[in-house]
Structures are given as C-alpha cells and as structure tokens.
Enzyme design. Sequence first.
Site, PDB file in Angstrom:
ATOM      1  N   ASP A 181      -0.174   1.610   7.981  1.00 47.13           N
ATOM      2  CA  ASP A 181      -0.752   1.122  10.096  1.00 47.13           C
ATOM      3  C   ASP A 181       0.434   1.561  10.768  1.00 47.13           C
ATOM      4  O   ASP A 181      -0.103   1.318  12.290  1.00 47.13           O
ATOM      5  CB  ASP A 181      -0.833  -0.297   9.292  1.00 47.13           C
ATOM      6  CG  ASP A 181      -1.819  -0.647   8.282  1.00 47.13           C
ATOM      7  OD1 ASP A 181      -1.655   0.403   7.261  1.00 47.13           O
ATOM      8  OD2 ASP A 181      -1.629  -1.868   7.776  1.00 47.13           O
ATOM      9  N   GLY A 188       1.303  -0.759  -0.064  1.00 42.60           N
ATOM     10  CA  GLY A 188       0.174  -0.045  -0.514  1.00 42.60           C
ATOM     11  C   GLY A 188       0.963   1.369  -0.041  1.00 42.60           C
ATOM     12  O   GLY A 188       2.526   1.204   0.761  1.00 42.60           O
ATOM     13  N   ASP A 247       4.872  -7.519   5.484  1.00 39.83           N
ATOM     14  CA  ASP A 247       5.292  -8.454   4.462  1.00 39.83           C
ATOM     15  C   ASP A 247       5.848  -8.371   3.553  1.00 39.83           C
ATOM     16  O   ASP A 247       6.403  -9.584   2.894  1.00 39.83           O
ATOM     17  CB  ASP A 247       3.353  -8.458   3.206  1.00 39.83           C
ATOM     18  CG  ASP A 247       1.984  -9.293   4.013  1.00 39.83           C
ATOM     19  OD1 ASP A 247       3.690 -10.320   5.270  1.00 39.83           O
ATOM     20  OD2 ASP A 247       1.475  -8.916   4.949  1.00 39.83           O
ATOM     21  N   LYS A 296       7.885   0.437   5.838  1.00 36.64           N
ATOM     22  CA  LYS A 296       6.808   1.546   4.857  1.00 36.64           C
ATOM     23  C   LYS A 296       5.526   1.342   5.204  1.00 36.64           C
ATOM     24  O   LYS A 296       5.495  -0.753   5.732  1.00 36.64           O
ATOM     25  CB  LYS A 296       7.732   1.366   3.357  1.00 36.64           C
ATOM     26  CG  LYS A 296       5.586   2.047   2.582  1.00 36.64           C
ATOM     27  CD  LYS A 296       5.108   1.364   2.408  1.00 36.64           C
ATOM     28  CE  LYS A 296       4.649  -0.099   2.469  1.00 36.64           C
ATOM     29  NZ  LYS A 296       3.740  -0.541   1.969  1.00 36.64           N
ATOM     30  N   THR A 297       5.312   1.532   6.042  1.00 40.29           N
ATOM     31  CA  THR A 297       3.440   1.455   6.000  1.00 40.29           C
ATOM     32  C   THR A 297       2.519   2.341   6.997  1.00 40.29           C
ATOM     33  O   THR A 297       2.948   2.794   8.103  1.00 40.29           O
ATOM     34  CB  THR A 297       3.474  -0.106   6.707  1.00 40.29           C
ATOM     35  OG1 THR A 297       1.905  -0.400   6.837  1.00 40.29           O
ATOM     36  CG2 THR A 297       3.449  -0.174   8.116  1.00 40.29           C
ATOM     37  N   ARG A 345       0.926  -5.794  -5.186  1.00 45.41           N
ATOM     38  CA  ARG A 345       1.107  -6.653  -3.642  1.00 45.41           C
ATOM     39  C   ARG A 345       1.929  -8.236  -4.435  1.00 45.41           C
ATOM     40  O   ARG A 345       1.426  -9.188  -2.884  1.00 45.41           O
ATOM     41  CB  ARG A 345      -0.027  -6.805  -4.067  1.00 45.41           C
ATOM     42  CG  ARG A 345      -0.381  -5.486  -2.607  1.00 45.41           C
ATOM     43  CD  ARG A 345      -1.726  -5.901  -1.849  1.00 45.41           C
ATOM     44  NE  ARG A 345      -2.328  -4.231  -0.950  1.00 45.41           N
ATOM     45  CZ  ARG A 345      -1.274  -4.096   0.738  1.00 45.41           C
ATOM     46  NH1 ARG A 345      -0.677  -4.753   0.921  1.00 45.41           N
ATOM     47  NH2 ARG A 345      -2.088  -2.891   0.281  1.00 45.41           N
TER      48      ARG A 345
HETATM   49  P1  FBP Z   1       0.419  -1.896   3.817  1.00 46.05           P
HETATM   50  O1  FBP Z   1       0.695  -2.683   4.938  1.00 46.05           O
HETATM   51  O2  FBP Z   1       1.417  -2.706   2.812  1.00 46.05           O
HETATM   52  O3  FBP Z   1       0.952  -0.990   3.918  1.00 46.05           O
HETATM   53  O4  FBP Z   1      -0.866  -1.433   3.599  1.00 46.05           O
HETATM   54  C1  FBP Z   1      -1.571  -1.086   4.189  1.00 46.05           C
HETATM   55  C2  FBP Z   1      -2.856  -0.656   4.109  1.00 46.05           C
HETATM   56  O5  FBP Z   1      -3.354   0.623   3.615  1.00 46.05           O
HETATM   57  C3  FBP Z   1      -3.439  -1.215   4.895  1.00 46.05           C
HETATM   58  O6  FBP Z   1      -4.838  -0.574   6.121  1.00 46.05           O
HETATM   59  C4  FBP Z   1      -5.161  -1.197   4.331  1.00 46.05           C
HETATM   60  O7  FBP Z   1      -5.715  -2.296   5.173  1.00 46.05           O
HETATM   61  C5  FBP Z   1      -4.340  -1.674   3.108  1.00 46.05           C
HETATM   62  O8  FBP Z   1      -3.705  -1.942   2.933  1.00 46.05           O
HETATM   63  C6  FBP Z   1      -5.506  -1.890   1.925  1.00 46.05           C
HETATM   64  O9  FBP Z   1      -4.796  -2.379   0.801  1.00 46.05           O
HETATM   65  P2  FBP Z   1      -5.825  -2.435  -0.712  1.00 46.05           P
HETATM   66  O10 FBP Z   1      -4.580  -1.276  -0.939  1.00 46.05           O
HETATM   67  O11 FBP Z   1      -5.390  -3.081  -1.198  1.00 46.05           O
HETATM   68  O12 FBP Z   1      -7.082  -1.605  -1.190  1.00 46.05           O
END
Ligand code: FBP
Length: 547
Positions: free
Chosen positions: A202, A78, A173, A199-200, A142
């Site tokens: 979250d 993400g 991941d 990175k994230t 992803r």
């Molecule tokens: P990462 O763990 O890859 O940084 O992504 C986090 C996130 O933004 C989460 O908060 C959310 O649940 C998810 O990605 C959403 O994923 P997508 O962009 O595939 O809809």
Amino acid sequence: MIKSALQIAREKYIPKVPAALKGSVKIVEGEKTQSVADQAEIEKMFPHTYGLPVLSFETSDEKKDYPAIKVGVILSGGQAPGGHNVISGLFDGIKRLNSNSQLYGFLGGPSGLTDNVYKELTSDIIDCYRNTGGFDIIGSGRTKLEEEWQFEKALENCKKLGIKALVIIGGDDSNTNAAVLAEYFMAKGAGIQVVGVPKTIDGDLKTEMIETSFGFDTACKVYSELIGNIQRDANSAKKYYHFIKLMGRSASHIALECALQTQPNVTIISEEVAAKNMTLDDVVNQIVDVVVKRAEKGENFGTVLIPEGLVEFIPAMKTLIGELNDLLAKFESEVNNLESNKERREFVAGKLSKESAEVFTQLPNSFANQLLLDRDPHGNVQVSMIETEKLLIDMVKAKVKALKKEGKFKGKFKAQAHFFGYEGRCAAPSNFDADYTYSLGNAAAILIAEGKTGYMASVRNLTAPADEWLAGGVPITSMMNLERRHGVMKPVIQKALVNLDGAPFKKFAENRDDWALNTQYIYPGPIQYFGPSEVCDLPTKTLALER
Ligand code: FBP
C-alpha cells in the site's frame, strides 16, 4: 518445490546493499524522538520504549565479537514482494555476526508465536526462497497481539525455544504489534528484543526515515504493466471504458504511482476527494465529464483508475462507515444471528444517525451488504471486497443515459470492470525490492546484535545507487498516534496518506487534463530482471519525485 526457469536463474541474483552493511558496523545515535501526535498518552502507554533516539549505521574498522543468538521471525498481514529476501538478509546477517546463530520462523503470522508453531530456517530452506515473491516460506496471518494472554504465551514460547529476539515483518498494524510486544518484554525484564520491518504494497507506511515500505515498487510495476496492456487493448478496439480498482486499503499511493507510470484518462485520488469534500455524485460527474468530452472527439474508450479505499474517503460515506464499525462491534452477535441481508440492513439502518441512515438506504442493496461484511482483525473494513468499480460503472451508465435522452451525449458507453490486487502481492520482487528487502533484513540483524528493541529497520536515500543507501533504525513509538478501532482509542502507527502538496500528486494534477482528453497512454511492459540498469533498477516515480 518445482521451480520455473526464471526462479532458478533468479536464485543466483546477489542483492545490492548499502556500503555500511558490507563490513563492520558502528551505530551512531541521533536525536531523541517523540510520537507524531498524542505524545503524553503514547509516552504513558510505552514508558520503556518511548523517546528512543534514531540510529544510523556507519562503517567501522573495529571487529566485534557477537554471541550466538536465536532469533524468531514472523511475516504479518498481507503479502508483499520481497518478504523472503528480508528473511534471507536477516539469516545471512545473523550468521555473518556469529555462524552459530539460529533463525526460527513462526508459521502463519503472529498466531504462530502464541500457538508455538514454528520451524527452524536452515540454509537449504533459505536458498530455495532467495529473490522469490510470496510469504510461503513460513506463511502469514492477521492476528493482532493485544491480549495479556497472548503476550504471556509469546514470552513462554520464546523462553522455551531460547529466542532472544523477534523480527516482525509487517505493515502499520503489524508494526504496532511489534511496539506493543517490545514494551511488554521490557516491562517484564524478559530480555527479548523486538524489531520491525516496514512491509506493505500500500505504500502508506512511510516517514522521513522510512522512505517507502517494501513491495510497493513491485506491486505498482505489476499493476502498471497490466494497465498498460489494457490501455493498448482499449486503444486498439476503441469500444470499452475499463474501470480498474487498485489495491491499497486506505491511501491512494498505488493508484497515483500507476497513473504516473501509465497516464490513464481518469484517476481518482481518495485524499483529494476528502479534501474537496466531494460526494459520490461529484466523483461520478468527474468521470462523466471526461466520457462526454472524449465522445465529442469520437473516442468512446478509456481507462479509469479507482483506489480501493475510495468509499472511506467520501465524507458522508466515511461517517457512515465509522458508525457501522462501531455498531458492528457493539451488536456483533445480534447482527450475526439475523438470517438475511435484508434483516441485517434494516437492523443497522434503525440504529444509524438520521444522515447516515439516509445515505445507507439509498445505496444499491448489493453495495450496502458489502459494507456490512466482517471487519478484519484490526477493525478495518475489507475494502477489497467492496465493488466500487461496479458501483461507479452503474452510476456513470445511468448519467450518460440521461444525458443521451437530453441530447447532450452522442457517443457510446460500454464498460468493463477489473480489480488488480492479489496478483501484485506475490510477484517476484523487482531488483529494487530484492535489494531493499535484503538490506532491511541485514539492518534488522545489526539492530538485534546491538541489543536494540522497539525499533524498525530503516534503509534510506533509495533513489541513489544501493551502495549509497543509508541504513539504521527508527523507534516505532515515534510513528504512533491514537486512533479509534472497534470503537476504542488505540495507539497505532499513523498511516501516510497521499500528500496533495507533494511532488507526485502535483505532477499528476498538472497533467491529468491532457491525459483525460488526449490519449497519452504509456505501456511500461513487464518488470525486467536482467538487462541494463536503467530498465532493471528503476525506483518508483513516487520515490523519484519525492526526493
Ligand atoms: P497489509 O497492510 O497487511 O500489507 O495489507 C495490505 C492489503 O494488501 C491491502 O491493500 C488490502 O486491502 C488488504 O491487504 C487485503 O487483505 P486480505 O489479504 O486480508 O484480503
């Protein structure tokens, strides 16, 4: 690219970096590391990259000559504000060590590496993206690198281009991908290094050495601005409860940080729900209690923050989702071949344990259908697509109606649902994220120049002025444990959940009753990029309280 006035002005911002990254650098090796759990199993899986020491960078007078190197970079998972600055920090870092070094960006995430889709990142490209949000410079994806053919392709494509080091910018991941690839290249004697960058948005990729993942700061500031605006609207019109689901797939760091920044009436923290073994009904009752008490004071409005991952933390739901994950992996084609949602629900319900089938069949159909949606490539439930905020509104409405009938509720309850997620992931990075990510990119360049592999770039001491930040590297295997994915135990980086004994949660818990009944909203306003340092350079409350 058509640029906004802010983007043009912001291109000129020079990120602040730690003193150790300003001149020549000496690497100091610390203690040898162990994985956080499952040591014997992880060591067996990573014989070449397990147990490496922690690395710290110190300033040095020694001028070293580094050979020119070709480096590949991948944005994975993400989006998070600051990704472009990791790349510009990496670019400037490798060029400073040898101006003939080159940077290649693999397009669209890890699949760009296996499909050999790339572009060279030259200074005119990099300059357009300095201090901007988004991952659009090379795109993200992803794809999980886990199959032998993917590793072989990665090796073949790196060899073709003459790439000697790869930087993977990603969350837990994706950094797991980085560790697996580093091990594979070592085992093959390929002479290709792999370095990760945390990175994230979250905020759940953190350890003592990784104080925060980048993007958390900016995303929380964007959401807090919006929550503040909504609270002001609620306090002006005094007629709605706003149920706001906040992104953060698993941990509730974002919800907690936004609560500390805005002081809403209710904030659900998933980790507390799990620790107290709460049911969905308990969560609903907690909200109803506040609605009833506020109504007694004549206040029929408020804000409720809900972490995106809540459903996975309610014990009965967690068991159900775990069973669903295994079932959907095992019976993928059978489930996909069924025509209607009803058939899918019935098929799955017939294969669940008695307890989980009971929970599943009592859920509203629309919500049960959302639990059956495709998992992401890492086997995670796509919680962004599950409308917990609407489920909670419906359940609170039903309880309040029942209380009204019994004469126990004399107020009004009207609710609006919101989901803040994607709007925070590509915002222009705050000064904090712009500085932090540029420093991480610089640190990755040094790890590469010094021949390190299987490391994550680390920049610490983040509540001090940037000059005093500490840079270095941490072995990725030291953050790993075994977890069940797609029904199989896999080595992954352990997620850092909200610590209920930690200072940020304690601060929230001490104040939440006051915030619930007495309207104590804070309106943080938008991120400031220009102005006094006490406004522009603020770290998150989480970081400040954790120090
Ligand atoms: P990462 O763990 O890859 O940084 O992504 C986090 C996130 O933004 C989460 O908060 C959310 O649940 C998810 O990605 C959403 O994923 P997508 O962009 O595939 O809809």
